[in-house]
Write an enzyme that holds these catalytic residues in place. Structure first.
Site, PDB file in Angstrom:
ATOM      1  CG  LEU A  38      -2.169  -0.964   0.972  1.00  0.00           C
ATOM      2  CD1 LEU A  38      -3.004  -1.082   2.220  1.00  0.00           C
ATOM      3  CD2 LEU A  38      -3.040  -0.538  -0.194  1.00  0.00           C
ATOM      4  CG  ASN A  43       0.006   5.825  -3.067  1.00  0.00           C
ATOM      5  OD1 ASN A  43      -1.126   6.137  -2.844  1.00  0.00           O
ATOM      6  ND2 ASN A  43       0.915   6.725  -3.119  1.00  0.00           N
ATOM      7  CB  CYS A  44       1.005   5.598  -0.615  1.00  0.00           C
ATOM      8  SG  CYS A  44       2.089   6.360   0.611  1.00  0.00           S
ATOM      9  CB  ALA A  45       1.097   7.667   3.202  1.00  0.00           C
TER      10      ALA A  45
END
Lengths: 423, 349
Positions: free
Chosen positions: A205, A237-239
Site C-alpha cells: 500500500l 498506494n499509500c500512506a
C-alpha cells in the site's frame, strides 16, 4: 506525433439491469457480469457490487483505490502492462472516458492506509469523489491470503472492472478533448516547463506501477503528459488517504491539465518526469540526481514538483528542489501539511531555503465530525484506518476523525481547493 | 449588550505606584480600572467594565513568573471575569513578559479569551502568541490612543464570539496556527500561476514558508558501556498483540511502555505492527526486524553492556505532529533517566 484525443462520454446515471450496456447517458450494469470479471482471480472469494450516487446517504469505507473507467477506441487495453502486454505507448490515439463514474475498491481491509468517501454531509465537501457516481466493489479475499497478494488481487479487480465498464461506451456519443503532442523543442520563445511527479515506491500500500512495473526498481522515467491519461501509472498506494494519489488522480492529473491549458501560450510543457520515492537515503540521492540531470538535459527553465505521501518523501522534495534551483531551474512545490490537530506544529518533515515557492493543499490533521450514514464496506475499520482513532466511531454511527482519512482531501496534485493560512 | 466583566493587567508604572524604584513589588490587586483601564473601557465603546486591575513590579514578575501566574489565576477566577486584557506593554521587555505570563495562565488554566498589545519583536510575543490575540504596537507609549482603539475593535469581536479573520485584516500578530480554508482555485492551478510568476520575475508569495526546526545536540557518549543499563525503543509501532492501548496508525496521541522482561526475542504473533507508514509484512513475520530484542540479548550475553532495561518505549512516528513528538521524546527521556538507563538504541522506520 499525432494529437491525443479524450472522448468524454457524459454519464448521468448508473443502474443495475439485465444487460450491461451504455445508452443515452445511462450506464446499465449486470452485476453478475461485473462479478465474473472480478472472480476470474482465484484469490478473490466473493464480491458484492453496489452503487453510491452524489447526495445519497451513503458512506464507503475502507477504500483501497479509485479508478475512472476508460477504454482505447482501437481496442488496446488501458492500464498497459497491468496483466496485459505493455506493447504500446500510452497517451496516443483516442481514449473513451466514462465521465462522472468511478470504480471504488473496498471490502476486507488490507492495512491502515485505506480511506473513506461520504456521498453527502460535511465529509462530502472534502472530496471530488463525493461528486461521482461510484461503483463500489466490496471484495473478500480467499481465506489465509497474505497482505501483498490481497492488495494485488483487489488492485487488478479495480483495473479489470474499469476496463470492462469503459469498453461499454466505445460506440457512445462523446465530446472530444484534444491534447497536442508536446516536445522540448516546441515554442523556443516560451519558458520550458517540466512537471516532476513523485510516486511512492515503498512496499505494501505504498507502491505505484509504471506500465505494470513496480516502481521500486525504477529510476525516473520521462513521460509524455498524456501517458497518465491511459493509465500508464497505476496506484497501489499509500500512506494517508487524504494525500494518496489514487489511480483516478493519475488518470486525471490536474497539474498536467493546468499546464496543458498554458501550453503554447505562456509556456512550453516539455514533458513529465515520473520519479519513484524510496525510503533509503542512497536511493533518494540516486533518484533526485537523475531528476535534476534529466531536467538539465531538456533545457528546463521551470519545474512543478508534486509530492506523493508525507514524511520521508519530503527529503526527496527538498533535495530535488535544491538541485534544480542550484542549476538555475525555477521550482514550485505542490504538497500538503501535517501541522497537528491544533495547526501549531511544523507541517513538513524536511526543509530547504531554496523551497521559496510552495503550494499547500491543507492540513490533514484537521478534526472533523461526520454524521451517521448507511455503510458500504465495514464501518468498524474507521477506528483503525489512517486518520481514525479508537473510540472515534460512536454508537449512532457518527465518527470523529481527521480529514486524513477522507480520500483525496489534501490531494498533493492540487485536485482540490483546500489550503491553509497562518492565523 | 450587558457590560462584560474584565480583569486588566498593568505594571507598577501604569498602576501609579512608581517607576524603576518600585520594580521589585510583589503582585497586588486593586478594585476597578486605572487610567489606562478607563481609556480601554472607552475604546471598547462601553462593552466592558474593568472590575479589577492586577499589577506587579516588572523585576518581581520577571524573576517569579510562577508566583505571578498563580496570583493572576486566583484573582481572575474570584472576579468572575469573561475576558482578560494585559498591557499595552509596547517594547518594554520585562513588562511584556509579565503580560505574556498572565495571558498564558488565564488562557490555559481558566479557558478565557485573552488579549495583549506589544511591539512585535518584544520577547513576550513568542511566549504567549499561540493562546493570545496580541495587537501590534510601536515601541513607545506615544501611540497609546491608536493601540487602545485597535484593541477595542478586535476585543469587541472576541467578546461577541465572532469569527476572527486573518491577522493583517483584524490587526493582530500571527499566532503560529495554520488553519484550513478553501482557496478560489484548485492547488494545481495555483501552482502553475506561481511558477509563471517565478519564471517571469514577478513577485509571488509562497503558501507555506519553511518551518524552522530545533537542533537537538547529541547526548555525550556513555562513559562505561560494560556497566551501563541500555534500553531499546522505537517509533516503528511494535506493540503487544492486539495493540492493547490502541496507538493510532498515524499522528499518534500517545507513547507506551511495554515489558520485554524474560523474553529472548519478539515472537511472531505475540507482537504486531501498529504503524501505518510502512509495509508491515516483514516485521509482522519477525518483529525483531524493527525492535531488535534478539540482537540486544545476544550483545548482552557477550557483556557488551551492563544490562538491558526490561521495558521498551514505543510510539508510531507516522506523520505525527512535531509538537507531539517533542513531548513524547521528552517524557521517554525523563522516564528512562529516572530508571537509571544510560543509553538507548532507538530504531526508526
Amino acid at each position: 506525433m499525432d494529437t491525443f484525443e479524450l472522448r468524454r462520454v457524459h454519464v448521468s446515471d448508473v443502474t443495475f439491469g439485465e444487460k450491461s450496456s451504455f445508452s443515452r447517458g445511462i450506464l446499465t450494469i449486470n452485476a453478475d457480469d461485473v462479478r465474473s470479471v472480478v472472480l476470474q482471480d482465484r484469490f478473490i472469494k466473493s464480491v458484492d457490487v453496489q452503487i453510491a450516487r452524489p447526495g445519497e446517504e451513503k458512506r464507503i469505507v475502507p477504500i483501497k483505490d479509485i479508478l475512472e473507467p476508460r477504454a482505447k477506441a482501437n481496442g488496446d487495453p488501458v492500464f498497459p502492462g497491468c496483466g496485459t502486454e505493455p506493447d504500446y505507448i500510452a497517451g496516443t490515439g483516442s481514449t473513451v472516458v466514462l465521465d462522472g463514474v468511478c470504480v471504488v475498491t473496498t471490502g476486507t481491509m488490507v492495512n491502515f492506509q485505506e480511506g473513506l468517501v461520504d456521498m453527502t454531509g460535511p465529509g462530502a465537501e472534502y472530496s471530488l469523489f463525493s461528486g461521482k457516481i461510484n461503483v463500489a466493489l466490496v471484495i473478500a479475499p480467499v481465506d489465509g491470503l497474505g497482505k501483498h497478494e490481497h492488495e494485488r488481487a483487489v488492485r487488478l479487480a479495480g483495473i479489470n472492472v474499469a476496463r470492462y465498464l469503459g469498453s461499454l461506451a466505445v460506440e457512445a456519443e462523446y465530446e472530444p478533448e484534444i491534447y497536442p503532442a508536446t516536445s522540448p523543442f516546441d515554442f523556443p520563445e516560451l519558458p520550458k516547463v517540466v512537471y516532476v511527479c513523485q510516486i511512492i515506491a515503498q512496499g505494501l500500500l505504498h507502491d505505484n506501477y509504471i506500465y505494470g512495473l513496480n516502481a521500486q526498481g525504477c529510476l525516473p522515467v520521462l513521460f509524455r503528459p498524456t501517458e497518465f491519461m491511459d493509465g500508464a501509472v497505476v496506484s497501489g498506494n499509500c500512506a494517508a488517504p487524504c494525500h494518496k494519489h489514487t489511480t483516478y488522480h493519475h488518470q486525471n492529473n490536474p497539474i498536467v491539465e493546468d499546464l496543458y491549458s498554458e501550453h503554447g501560450k505562456t509556456l512550453n510543457f516539455a514533458g513529465v518526469i515520473v520519479a519513484p520515492v524510496r525510503t533509503a537515503f542512497a536511493d533518494k540521492e540516486r533518484i533526485c540526481r537523475q531528476i535534476a540531470k534529466m531536467a538539465e538535459m531538456l533545457g528546463t527553465d521551470g519545474v512543478i514538483l508534486s509530492e506523493d505521501g508525507g514524511g520521508n518523501p519530503e527529503v526527496d522534495l527538498m533535495l530535488t528542489t535544491r538541485l534544480l534551483e542550484r542549476s538555475g531551474i525555477k521550482t514550485v512545490i505542490v504538497t500538503d501539511e501535517y501541522a497537528g490537530s491544533d495547526g501549531a506544529s511544523a507541517g513538513l518533515a524536511d526543509v530547504t531555503p531554496e523551497a521559496d515557492a510552495v503550494v499547500t493543499n491543507g492540513n490533514g490533521n484537521q478534526r472533523v465530525t461526520l454524521p451517521p450514514l448507511s455503510v458500504i464496506g465495514d464501518i468498524r475499520t474507521v477506528e483503525r484506518i489512517t486518520g481514525g482513532h479508537a473510540g472515534g466511531l460512536h454508537d449512532d454511527g457518527s465518527i470523529d476523525m481527521e480529514i486524513a482519512g477522507i480520500m483525496g482531501s489534501t490531494n498533493e496534485l492540487g485536485a482540490e481547493s483546500l489550503t491553509t493560512v497562518l492565523i | 449588550m450587558d457590560k462584560k466583566r474584565v480583569v486588566h493587567y498593568v505594571n507598577q508604572f501604569y498602576s501609579g505606584v512608581g517607576g524603576e524604584e518600585k520594580a521589585g513589588m510583589t503582585p497586588f490587586s486593586i478594585d476597578g480600572a486605572t487610567s489606562v483601564g478607563r481609556s480601554l473601557e472607552a475604546a471598547f465603546d462601553g462593552a466592558i467594565e474593568i472590575v479589577r486591575t492586577i499589577s506587579c513590579g516588572d523585576n518581581f514578575a520577571a524573576e517569579n513568573p510562577d508566583v505571578l501566574a498563580e496570583k493572576v489565576v486566583q484573582w481572575v477566577r474570584e472576579s468572575d471575569a469573561a475576558f482578560f486584557v494585559a498591557g499595552p506593554s509596547f517594547a518594554a521587555g520585562r513588562y511584556g513578559m509579565a503580560c505574556a505570563v498572565a495571558c498564558q495562565a488565564v488562557a490555559e488554566k481558566l479557558g478565557l479569551p485573552v488579549m495583549a498589545a506589544m511591539e512585535p519583536s518584544s520577547p513576550g510575543v513568542d511566549m504567549c502568541k499561540r493562546v493570545t490575540y496580541i495587537v501590534p504596537t510601536s515601541d513607545s507609549a506615544r501611540s497609546m490612543r491608536e493601540v487602545l482603539k485597535s484593541m477595542g475593535q478586535l476585543g469587541v469581536k472576541l467578546l461577541r464570539g465572532e469569527t476572527i479573520g486573518l491577522p493583517h485584516e483584524e490587526g493582530y500578530i500571527p499566532r503560529g496556527i495554520r488553519v484550513n480554508v478553501t482557496a478560489e482555485k484548485r492547488g494545481a492551478r495555483r501552482g502553475v500561476d506561481m511558477l509563471l510568476k517565478k519564471l517571469s520575475g514577478q513577485p509571488y508569495t509562497t503558501e507555506l514558508p519553511m518551518p524552522v526546526f530545533d537542533r537537538v545536540p547529541p547526548a555525550p557518549a556513555v562513559k562505561d558501556m560494560r556497566s551501563a543499563l541500555i534500553a531499546i525503543g522505537t517509533e516503528g509501532g511494535i506493540v503487544p498483540k492486539g495493540n492493547p492501548d490502541k496507538i493510532e496508525a498515524h499522528n499518534a496521541s500517545k507513547w507506551c511502555l511495554y515489558s520485554i522482561a524474560g523474553l529472548e526475542g519478539l515472537a511472531k504473533g505475540e507482537f504486531e505492527v501498529a504503524h501505518g507508514g510502512y509495509d508491515p509484512v516483514m516485521a509482522t513475520e519477525n518483529p525483531n526486524r524493527v525492535l531488535p530484542l534478539d540482537v540486544a540479548r545476544a550483545c548482552q550475553k557477550e557483556s557488551l553492556f551492563g544490562g538491558l532495561f526490561d521495558k521498551y518505549p514505543v510510539t508510531v512516528g507516522n506523520v505525527t505532529a512535531v509538537r507531539s513528538a517533542e513531548k513524547y521524546g521528552r517524557e521517554m527521556g525523563e522516564l528512562l533517566k529516572e530508571q537509571g538507563v544510560e543509553g538507548i538504541v532507538l530504531t526508526s522506520t
